[in-house]
Design an enzyme around this catalytic site. Sequence first.
Site, PDB file in Angstrom:
ATOM      1  N   LYS B  96       0.882  -1.165   0.000  1.00 41.75           N
ATOM      2  CA  LYS B  96       0.000   0.000   0.000  1.00 41.75           C
ATOM      3  C   LYS B  96       0.921   1.216   0.000  1.00 41.75           C
ATOM      4  O   LYS B  96       1.572   1.521   1.002  1.00 41.75           O
ATOM      5  CB  LYS B  96      -0.908   0.010   1.233  1.00 41.75           C
ATOM      6  CG  LYS B  96      -1.750   1.274   1.341  1.00 41.75           C
ATOM      7  CD  LYS B  96      -2.594   1.310   2.602  1.00 41.75           C
ATOM      8  CE  LYS B  96      -3.150   2.702   2.833  1.00 41.75           C
ATOM      9  NZ  LYS B  96      -3.972   2.794   4.052  1.00 41.75           N
ATOM     10  N   GLY B 157      -8.378   9.368   8.937  1.00 39.60           N
ATOM     11  CA  GLY B 157      -8.742   9.534  10.343  1.00 39.60           C
ATOM     12  C   GLY B 157      -9.825  10.553  10.609  1.00 39.60           C
ATOM     13  O   GLY B 157     -10.179  10.768  11.767  1.00 39.60           O
ATOM     14  N   ALA B 184      -9.645   5.439   3.382  1.00 40.00           N
ATOM     15  CA  ALA B 184      -9.503   6.618   4.239  1.00 40.00           C
ATOM     16  C   ALA B 184     -10.751   7.499   4.254  1.00 40.00           C
ATOM     17  O   ALA B 184     -11.406   7.696   3.238  1.00 40.00           O
ATOM     18  CB  ALA B 184      -8.304   7.483   3.858  1.00 40.00           C
ATOM     19  N   GLY B 185     -11.047   8.002   5.444  1.00 40.17           N
ATOM     20  CA  GLY B 185     -12.140   8.944   5.611  1.00 40.17           C
ATOM     21  C   GLY B 185     -13.476   8.320   5.943  1.00 40.17           C
ATOM     22  O   GLY B 185     -14.444   9.026   6.222  1.00 40.17           O
ATOM     23  N   ASN B 206      -9.913   1.738   8.991  1.00 44.47           N
ATOM     24  CA  ASN B 206      -9.255   1.365  10.237  1.00 44.47           C
ATOM     25  C   ASN B 206      -9.882   2.096  11.425  1.00 44.47           C
ATOM     26  O   ASN B 206     -10.489   1.514  12.299  1.00 44.47           O
ATOM     27  CB  ASN B 206      -7.762   1.657  10.120  1.00 44.47           C
ATOM     28  CG  ASN B 206      -6.931   1.103  11.273  1.00 44.47           C
ATOM     29  OD1 ASN B 206      -5.740   0.908  11.127  1.00 44.47           O
ATOM     30  ND2 ASN B 206      -7.500   0.816  12.431  1.00 44.47           N
TER      31      ASN B 206
END
Lengths: 66, 259
Positions: B96, B157, B184-185, B206
């Site tokens: 990644k 995040g 992400a987001g 995550n």
Amino acid sequence: MINITINGEATLLADTSTLAQLLAQRGCGNSVVTAVNDTFVPRSRHSSHVLREGDRVELLSPMEGG
Amino acid sequence: MWQLADKTFDSRLLIGSALYPSPHIMQQAIRASGSAVVTVSLRRQQPSSAGGQAFWEGLKTLGLTLLPNTAGCHSARTAITTALMARELFGTHWIKLEVIGDDYNLQPDPFALLDAARELIAQGFEVFPYCTDDLVLCERLVEAGCRILMPWGAPIGTGRGLLNPYALRTLRARLPTTTLIVDAGIGAPSHAAQVMEMGFDGVLLNSAVALARDPVAMATAFRQAVSAGHLAHRAGLMAARDTASPSTPVVGTPFWHQS
């Protein structure tokens, strides 16, 4: 003796030390990989890679990641 | 079942291994997510701390496919070196690829990202670039040999969901054969469902799970949302309309009088 940095910390090391010897001194197993002066050094070259004055050694291990 | 690079998986949810309250909860949450692919990183070895080792031993017991990242890299050179180290450490050619261009919002540097992607593909990597939703950048990454793209939904995040659905829809429309994963987001299962309803191939997240009050329950919620969104896409969403249209038949409406 030579001066090197390991993960950003200054360290004194015996002359003609190899990367393999450094890893053995620190008790590193297979879950550590290395770079010297920002260049990756694969395991196959640890025994032949002699560390020199001023080298910057990075020892990395697995960590959580997103 | 779906094809991701050279592997086949059931789950379209990819999950991170960071920020959990404990290694035990991390393992439980990852299991509950149903994910088959988990992201990992590599950091300076801490001989005095056993925490990192406990994490790694716990993760290995799950037996999942690992996707190492180059998080924290700010140049193509450091990202390439980190990728080479990750390949040896984790025994995988998957990477990644993250090259950060701005620390405020952790926005990828598109120029360095493309340079690093070209070099790593030449060295045999399967590159999963974490990128913005810029169409031209994504097209260049595909031309460079990326079979998978991971555009952001919002900065890492933030949990703000899809800030630019138009751009993401455009990517899906213009790159129909590229594997597209929003990374992400994502903050809520509804965001993940939205991604899948748009026809994306997967979702990587995550923080939304790890920072939930109950990460294991939230992992289950995301598993179901991704599955529901994908099924909805396959089923075919109805077209939105500007005017109301009764769903109940109007024939035989009681008390109806023609005026």
